[in-house]
Enzyme design. Structure first.
Site, PDB file in Angstrom:
ATOM      1  CG  HIS A  19      -3.467   8.986   0.613  1.00 22.09           C
ATOM      2  ND1 HIS A  19      -3.679  10.703   0.346  1.00 22.09           N
ATOM      3  CD2 HIS A  19      -2.981   8.505   1.315  1.00 22.09           C
ATOM      4  CE1 HIS A  19      -2.583  10.673   1.475  1.00 22.09           C
ATOM      5  NE2 HIS A  19      -2.436   8.995   2.288  1.00 22.09           N
ATOM      6  NE  ARG A  20      -4.006  11.984   4.385  1.00 20.10           N
ATOM      7  CZ  ARG A  20      -3.193  12.794   4.753  1.00 20.10           C
ATOM      8  NH1 ARG A  20      -3.463  13.650   4.937  1.00 20.10           N
ATOM      9  NH2 ARG A  20      -1.671  12.800   4.463  1.00 20.10           N
ATOM     10  CD  GLU A  46      -4.622   5.918   3.917  1.00 20.55           C
ATOM     11  OE1 GLU A  46      -3.839   5.800   4.355  1.00 20.55           O
ATOM     12  OE2 GLU A  46      -5.137   7.159   3.637  1.00 20.55           O
ATOM     13  CG  ASP A  48      -4.724   8.638   8.161  1.00 13.88           C
ATOM     14  OD1 ASP A  48      -3.886   7.234   7.472  1.00 13.88           O
ATOM     15  OD2 ASP A  48      -4.783   9.606   7.315  1.00 13.88           O
ATOM     16  CG  HIS A  61      -3.695  12.263   8.352  1.00 13.02           C
ATOM     17  ND1 HIS A  61      -2.384  13.644   8.931  1.00 13.02           N
ATOM     18  CD2 HIS A  61      -2.428  11.666   7.604  1.00 13.02           C
ATOM     19  CE1 HIS A  61      -1.048  13.151   8.704  1.00 13.02           C
ATOM     20  NE2 HIS A  61      -1.331  12.045   7.976  1.00 13.02           N
ATOM     21  CD  GLU A 128      -1.958   5.414   8.967  1.00 13.45           C
ATOM     22  OE1 GLU A 128      -1.193   5.902   7.755  1.00 13.45           O
ATOM     23  OE2 GLU A 128      -0.388   5.771   9.416  1.00 13.45           O
ATOM     24  CE  LYS A 130      -2.063   8.434   9.374  1.00  9.11           C
ATOM     25  NZ  LYS A 130      -0.589   8.229   9.258  1.00  9.11           N
ATOM     26  CG  ASP A 257      -3.511  12.743  -2.206  1.00  9.77           C
ATOM     27  OD1 ASP A 257      -3.721  11.891  -1.478  1.00  9.77           O
ATOM     28  OD2 ASP A 257      -2.621  13.775  -1.797  1.00  9.77           O
TER      29      ASP A 257
HETATM   30  O1  G3P Z   1      -1.379   5.085   4.939  1.00  4.40           O
HETATM   31  C1  G3P Z   1      -0.329   5.331   3.618  1.00  4.40           C
HETATM   32  C2  G3P Z   1      -0.048   7.234   3.783  1.00  4.40           C
HETATM   33  O2  G3P Z   1      -1.274   7.846   4.040  1.00  4.40           O
HETATM   34  C3  G3P Z   1       0.963   7.299   5.063  1.00  4.40           C
HETATM   35  O3  G3P Z   1       1.088   8.849   5.529  1.00  4.40           O
HETATM   36  O4  G3P Z   1       0.307  10.455   6.726  1.00  4.40           O
HETATM   37  O5  G3P Z   1      -0.585   9.948   4.673  1.00  4.40           O
HETATM   38  O6  G3P Z   1      -1.175   8.556   6.684  1.00  4.40           O
HETATM   39  P1  G3P Z   1      -0.185   9.526   5.452  1.00  4.40           P
HETATM   40 CA    CA Z   2      -2.275   6.565   6.234  1.00  4.97          CA
END
Ligand code: G3P
Ligand code: CA
Length: 269
Positions: A19-20, A46, A48, A61, A128, A130, A257
Site C-alpha cells: 500500500h503506497r 499500490e 494513487d 495520495h 488508483e 483519485k 503498509d
Molecule cells: O486503494 C486502497 C486504499 O488505498 C484506499 O484508501 O485512502 O489509502 O487510497 P486510500
Molecule cells: Ca489507494
C-alpha cells in the site's frame, strides 16, 4: 479445523499489495517505498494518482502536497517542474524518527511514467484514479502510458495492472475504453447482509473485485463477495492479527503498509 471448505481464489494466489509501497517503512509513494515493497515480496505495488497543472500523472495520495512534501497547495496548481523540486521524504524522517534514513531526505514525487520506467514488467501495479472529477482526461492519460509501456493487451488481461477507484464513473470510463483491464471497485462502507447482493450485481457489470475498508466488513460479507465470483482485497490491514482474521474470512488478497508482515503470515497460512 473448520468444517467449511476453503474457497480457492479465482485468480489463484492470495495477493500481497504494498500500500503506497512499503509505506510502513519508507515514505509513501516514493521509488524507495516501491523498491522496498518489492524486496519484501509484495505481488503488487499500490499507486494513487494525482495530475499536475500540465497534465502529468504523479503518485500521491492527497490532492494537496502539504502532508507528504515540504511544499503547500494542490498538485493541480503545480507544473511538473515545480512539483519535482519538492522533498517527498524528509516529512517521514521527522514523523518517524525510529524509521528515518538519511537517503529518504530529498526524494522526489515520482511520475507514473518514471515508475513504469523503473520497474517495467518486473512487478505488478495496482493503480488508483483519485479525484477523477477534478482531473478530466486522467483515465485516457493512464491508458496511454499503459500502452506505451506494454501493460495492456495480454499483460492487461493477466492482471499485470489492476485499476481501482472509489468512483464508479472512472472505472466505467476505463471499462468502455479498454474492457479487458481488470478493475476493482473500492468501497468505504459496503452494503452488508442481503443488501450486499444488489450492490455486487452492479459492480460485477464492470469489475472483477471489490476493495472494501477492512473495518467495515465481516466474514459473511467476504463469503458473499466470493459467492459472486468476485475478488476481495480489503484495505488497509496492518497487524498480524488482522491479517490472520482476513485470511480466515476468505479474502483473496489485501492492501498493507507492511508487506513483510503479510508475507510472513502467508507462509504459515
Ligand atoms: O486503494 C486502497 C486504499 O488505498 C484506499 O484508501 O485512502 O489509502 O487510497 P486510500
Ligand atoms: Ca489507494
Amino acid at each position: 479445523g473448520s468444517a467449511q471448505a476453503k474457497l480457492p481464489a479465482p485468480e489463484g494466489k492470495i495477493v500481497n499489495v504494498a500500500h503506497r509501497g512499503a509505506s510502513g517503512h519508507a515514505p509513501e509513494h516514493t521509488i524507495a517505498s516501491y523498491e522496498l515493497g518489492i524486496a519484501m515480496k509484495a505481488d503488487y505495488i499500490e499507486i494513487d494518482l494525482q495530475m499536475t497543472k500540465d497534465d502529468v500523472l504523479v503518485a500521491m495520495h492527497d490532492q494537496a502536497v502539504n502532508r507528504t512534501t515540504n511544499g503547500s497547495g494542490y498538485v493541480r496548481d503545480y507544473m511538473l517542474e515545480e512539483l519535482k523540486k519538492l522533498d517527498a521524504g524528509s516529512w517521514f524522517n521527522a514523523s518517524f524518527p525510529e524509521k528515518a534514513k538519511p537517503e529518504y531526505a530529498g526524494l522526489q514525487v515520482p511520475t507514473l511514467e518514471e515508475i513504469f520506467q523503473r520497474f517495467g514488467r518486473s512487478t505488478n501495479y495496482y493503480i488508483e484514479t483519485k479525484s477523477p472529477a477534478a482531473y478530466p482526461g486522467m483515465e485516457e492519460k493512464l491508458l496511454e502510458l499503459m500502452e506505451k509501456y506494454h501493460l495492456t493487451g495480454e499483460n492487461g488481461r493477466s492482471g499485470k495492472v489492476i485499476i481501482q477507484s472509489f468512483h464508479p464513473e472512472s472505472l466505467l470510463k476505463i471499462h468502455e475504453l479498454q474492457p479487458d483491464i481488470p478493475l476493482v471497485q473500492l468501497i468505504s462502507r459496503p452494503e452488508l447482509g442481503k443488501k450486499a447482493n444488489e450492490q455486487l450485481e452492479q459492480i460485477k457489470q464492470y469489475a472483477i473485485g471489490v476493495g472494501p475498508n477492512f473495518s467495515n466488513i465481516n466474514k459473511e460479507y467476504v463469503q458473499t463477495v466470493r459467492g459472486h465470483g468476485l475478488l476481495i482485497h480489503p484495505y488497509t490491514v496492518n497487524t498480524e492479527e488482522a491479517m490472520k482474521t482476513a485470511l480466515s474470512w476468505g479474502v483473496t488478497g489485501l492492501f498493507t503498509d507492511y508487506p513483510d508482515v503479510f508475507h510472513k503470515v502467508m507462509k504459515k497460512h
